[in-house]
Design a protein around this motif. Structure first.
Motif, PDB file in Angstrom:
ATOM      1  N   SER A  38       0.823  -1.209   0.000  1.00 16.67           N
ATOM      2  CA  SER A  38       0.000   0.000   0.000  1.00 16.67           C
ATOM      3  C   SER A  38       0.855   1.257   0.000  1.00 16.67           C
ATOM      4  CB  SER A  38      -0.920  -0.006   1.222  1.00 16.67           C
ATOM      5  OG  SER A  38      -1.851  -1.066   1.146  1.00 16.67           O
ATOM      6  N   ALA A  39       1.981   1.226   0.723  1.00 16.41           N
ATOM      7  CA  ALA A  39       2.866   2.388   0.750  1.00 16.41           C
ATOM      8  C   ALA A  39       3.494   2.636  -0.617  1.00 16.41           C
ATOM      9  CB  ALA A  39       3.958   2.192   1.801  1.00 16.41           C
ATOM     10  N   ALA A  40       3.776   1.552  -1.334  1.00 15.22           N
ATOM     11  CA  ALA A  40       4.390   1.689  -2.653  1.00 15.22           C
ATOM     12  C   ALA A  40       3.391   2.141  -3.713  1.00 15.22           C
ATOM     13  CB  ALA A  40       5.020   0.360  -3.070  1.00 15.22           C
ATOM     14  N   ASN A  41       2.092   1.797  -3.516  1.00 15.11           N
ATOM     15  CA  ASN A  41       1.063   2.148  -4.510  1.00 15.11           C
ATOM     16  C   ASN A  41      -0.160   2.740  -3.807  1.00 15.11           C
ATOM     17  OD1 ASN A  41       2.300   0.811  -7.030  1.00 15.11           O
ATOM     18  ND2 ASN A  41       2.267  -0.877  -5.550  1.00 15.11           N
ATOM     19  N   GLN A 212       0.403   8.647   5.536  1.00 24.40           N
ATOM     20  CA  GLN A 212       1.473   8.831   6.508  1.00 24.40           C
ATOM     21  C   GLN A 212       1.384   7.772   7.609  1.00 24.40           C
ATOM     22  OE1 GLN A 212       0.455  12.880   7.526  1.00 24.40           O
ATOM     23  NE2 GLN A 212       2.122  13.741   6.275  1.00 24.40           N
ATOM     24  N   SER A 213       0.179   7.450   8.023  1.00 26.76           N
ATOM     25  CA  SER A 213      -0.011   6.413   9.034  1.00 26.76           C
ATOM     26  C   SER A 213       0.468   5.055   8.536  1.00 26.76           C
ATOM     27  CB  SER A 213      -1.486   6.327   9.432  1.00 26.76           C
ATOM     28  OG  SER A 213      -1.931   7.530  10.030  1.00 26.76           O
ATOM     29  N   VAL A 214       0.246   4.792   7.259  1.00 28.29           N
ATOM     30  CA  VAL A 214       0.726   3.534   6.669  1.00 28.29           C
ATOM     31  C   VAL A 214       2.248   3.471   6.739  1.00 28.29           C
ATOM     32  CG1 VAL A 214       0.981   2.267   4.487  1.00 28.29           C
ATOM     33  CG2 VAL A 214      -1.274   3.110   5.205  1.00 28.29           C
ATOM     34  N   ARG A 215       2.916   4.579   6.409  1.00 26.03           N
ATOM     35  CA  ARG A 215       4.377   4.599   6.490  1.00 26.03           C
ATOM     36  C   ARG A 215       4.862   4.440   7.935  1.00 26.03           C
ATOM     37  NH1 ARG A 215       3.796   8.945   2.993  1.00 26.03           N
ATOM     38  NH2 ARG A 215       4.749  10.432   4.432  1.00 26.03           N
ATOM     39  N   PHE A 216       4.135   5.057   8.854  1.00 27.11           N
ATOM     40  CA  PHE A 216       4.471   4.943  10.274  1.00 27.11           C
ATOM     41  C   PHE A 216       4.397   3.487  10.723  1.00 27.11           C
ATOM     42  CE2 PHE A 216       2.614   4.577  14.564  1.00 27.11           C
ATOM     43  CZ  PHE A 216       3.649   5.099  15.325  1.00 27.11           C
TER      44      PHE A 216
END
Length: 242
Positions: A38-41, A212-216
């Motif tokens: 999800s972070a990549a796409n 941002q939460s996904v990256r966190f």
């Protein structure tokens, strides 16, 4: 509490938690893969609004995944709180990162600082407010732990947990008296520490956007998974060397 009840309940709790944690950490790696995709796409569904909703649902699932662990740990702590201070379902390397039976809440801000670098000025201000609140809460918890140990002249809680499983009859009476004098206070302390850990993450998530939460969460889980791998590798190397 008899020696039999003290030891048998601990054994049952540990065996149950070992099985739960093996399953939980395995599912955590699956969660990590989904977060990484999800972070990549982030806009793979073709629209910003749809992507935001989809990522928000993913964040909610990850939060629930962590709730499962805290609920399981809470059940162990309710039966024998000292087990969560020396959790044998974790490797020694993982245990070296523990602070009041879990991760230090301030770790979450290190993750944000390093991996969520696109905060707006308004977001940065709000994160700093949360950081200061968390520092105060951490200090209160650390002070309470010190107070408990000083009040009852107790040895470190981890040492109490280790001694509980190996005490002989002559030591058991004194040990049970020490355990009984701090058990309730420690149960309250762990409950408060877990609440601060959870509330800190939720406060941070309330500031971040879904992507941002996904990256966190991606960075946080990567950190935990890597520590687990290093810990098991060290255990394997030590066993092979014997």
């Amino acid at each position: 509490m008899s020696r039999q009840s003290l030891v048998s309940s601990s054994v049952d709790d540990v065996e149950s938690m070992h099985g739960f944690y093996r399953d939980w950490i395995g599912r955590q790696e699956a969660v990590l893969h989904e977060l990484q995709r999800s972070a990549a796409n982030p806009n793979s569904d073709g629209g910003d609004e749809g992507a935001e909703a989809r990522l928000g649902e993913l964040v909610e699932r990850v939060t629930e995944h962590y709730n499962e662990y805290y609920n399981a740990k809470s059940r162990v702590a309710y039966d024998n709180v000292f087990l969560v201070f020396s959790p044998t379902w974790l490797t020694p390397f993982e245990r070296s990162f523990l602070w009041v039976a879990g991760f230090k809440p301030g770790l979450a801000f290190q993750i944000v600082d390093k991996f969520v670098t696109d905060l707006s000025e308004e977001q940065r201000g709000r994160i700093e407010e949360v950081r200061e609140m968390t520092k105060e809460e951490e200090k209160a918890l650390a002070d309470e732990l010190a107070r408990i140990q000083e009040t009852v002249a107790a040895p470190p809680v981890v040492e109490l947990a280790r001694r509980a499983a190996t005490a002989v009859d002559g030591e058991l009476i004194n040990l049970e008296a020490a355990l009984g004098s701090v058990r309730h206070a420690m149960e309250t302390l762990v409950e408060c520490a877990d609440f601060v850990r959870f509330r800190t993450v939720m406060r941070i998530l309330s500031v971040l956007k879904a992507a941002q939460s996904v990256r966190f969460f991606t960075a946080l889980i990567q950190f935990q998974v890597q520590i687990r791998r290093w810990g098991t590798q060290r255990e394997s190397s030590s066993a092979a060397a014997q």
